[in-house]
Design a protein around this motif. Structure first.
Motif, PDB file in Angstrom:
ATOM      1  N   GLU A 160       1.302  50.012  22.523  1.00 19.28           N
ATOM      2  CA  GLU A 160       2.450  49.261  23.023  1.00 19.28           C
ATOM      3  C   GLU A 160       2.129  47.787  23.164  1.00 19.28           C
ATOM      4  OE1 GLU A 160       2.859  51.637  26.534  1.00 19.28           O
ATOM      5  OE2 GLU A 160       4.339  52.973  25.580  1.00 19.28           O
ATOM      6  N   VAL A 161       3.172  46.975  23.240  1.00 16.42           N
ATOM      7  CA  VAL A 161       3.012  45.527  23.312  1.00 16.42           C
ATOM      8  C   VAL A 161       2.103  45.124  24.463  1.00 16.42           C
ATOM      9  CG1 VAL A 161       4.227  43.369  23.835  1.00 16.42           C
ATOM     10  CG2 VAL A 161       5.148  44.934  22.107  1.00 16.42           C
ATOM     11  N   ALA A 214       2.917  39.923  19.627  1.00 17.17           N
ATOM     12  CA  ALA A 214       1.803  40.469  20.397  1.00 17.17           C
ATOM     13  C   ALA A 214       0.519  40.478  19.576  1.00 17.17           C
ATOM     14  CB  ALA A 214       2.146  41.884  20.873  1.00 17.17           C
ATOM     15  N   ALA A 255       8.456  38.788  23.045  1.00 20.78           N
ATOM     16  CA  ALA A 255       7.816  40.078  23.315  1.00 20.78           C
ATOM     17  C   ALA A 255       8.071  41.039  22.162  1.00 20.78           C
ATOM     18  CB  ALA A 255       8.322  40.662  24.625  1.00 20.78           C
ATOM     19  N   THR A 256       7.738  40.608  20.952  1.00 22.79           N
ATOM     20  CA  THR A 256       7.849  41.479  19.789  1.00 22.79           C
ATOM     21  C   THR A 256       6.462  41.996  19.438  1.00 22.79           C
ATOM     22  OG1 THR A 256       7.445  39.793  18.107  1.00 22.79           O
ATOM     23  CG2 THR A 256       9.708  39.990  18.946  1.00 22.79           C
ATOM     24  N   LEU A 257       6.422  43.066  18.641  1.00 25.07           N
ATOM     25  CA  LEU A 257       5.129  43.574  18.190  1.00 25.07           C
ATOM     26  C   LEU A 257       4.381  42.525  17.373  1.00 25.07           C
ATOM     27  CD1 LEU A 257       6.322  47.160  17.281  1.00 25.07           C
ATOM     28  CD2 LEU A 257       4.443  46.649  18.845  1.00 25.07           C
ATOM     29  N   SER A 279       7.667  48.281  23.528  1.00 22.33           N
ATOM     30  CA  SER A 279       7.836  48.530  22.095  1.00 22.33           C
ATOM     31  C   SER A 279       6.501  49.011  21.547  1.00 22.33           C
ATOM     32  CB  SER A 279       8.286  47.265  21.382  1.00 22.33           C
ATOM     33  OG  SER A 279       9.562  46.855  21.829  1.00 22.33           O
TER      34      SER A 279
END
Length: 228
Positions: free
Chosen positions: A94-95, A137, A132-134, A75
């Motif tokens: 990206e993440v 992160a 594992a979302t922005l 993402s």
């Protein structure tokens, strides 16, 4: 990078021609924070965003964001590409890249689509908490608090919400400012639909001693770290 003084808030709008309201949104953030710096177009590169996250107490990014349902580690936040072929400046943060960074900002506002959700929200057969979302992160990388979105947001409404949030933030916890901004949008007939204001959430350490503050002059300052 030399355009950003130490301690200044930074607002980025990489695609003002595509997302017409983002330029005004970034300028509004700069006005609200007093010493804020606006980076638009090619100046809002991935390397500039990385530098801001390492040095600025408040970072606001108004841009496209992309949720990768198949692999949330990819993402991304969309930025302007740099002049070189360096992968760290290719315009896609990206993440998995974020997890290797050291973010020092007290508040990061991710004004893009679905910056607070991951794969668990995107299927009917997998439910649970997204890690594992922005937004997560940024927290793992060191941001103290993050404002993110739970679904796709409309360009004009997003700019309006950001302005109301920073107007309400002066000397107050971010969660209170977020709630005030949502109530203000609800009272405005143009943006009363929940779609325009209910997507925003704040995560992280929201205690008044830790979150970024905007003082009476509008200047952004990092929150105080409590001593033992």
């Amino acid at each position: 990078r030399d355009l950003v003084p130490n301690g200044a808030a930074v607002a980025l709008a990489p695609f003002p021609d595509q997302l017409r309201a983002t330029a005004a949104e970034a300028s509004g953030v700069a006005r609200a924070t007093g010493r804020g710096v606006v980076l638009q177009g090619s100046a809002a590169s991935e390397s500039a965003f990385r530098h801001a996250l390492e040095t600025s107490p408040l970072v606001h990014i108004a841009t496209h964001a992309e949720l990768n349902v198949q692999n949330p580690m990819f993402s991304q936040i969309a930025l302007a590409p740099g002049p070189t072929s360096d992968r760290a400046d290719d315009g896609r943060l990206e993440v998995h890249e974020l997890l290797g960074m050291r973010v020092r900002s007290s508040l990061v506002f991710l004004s893009g689509c679905e910056t607070g959700v991951g794969a668990a929200w995107s299927t009917t057969f997998r439910r649970g908490e997204d890690f594992a979302t922005l937004a997560q992160a940024f927290l793992y990388a060191g941001a103290r608090s993050v404002v993110a979105t739970l679904w796709r947001i409309e360009d004009g409404a997003a700019a309006e919400f950001a302005g109301r949030f920073y107007d309400a933030l002066r000397g107050r916890p971010g969660s209170e400012a977020l709630a005030d901004a949502q109530r203000a949008m609800l009272r405005d007939p143009r943006f009363a639909a929940p779609y325009d204001w209910a997507a925003y959430s704040l995560s992280g350490d929201d205690s008044p001693e830790r979150i970024v503050a905007i003082d009476a002059r509008g200047a952004a300052t990092p929150g105080r770290r409590p001593s033992r």
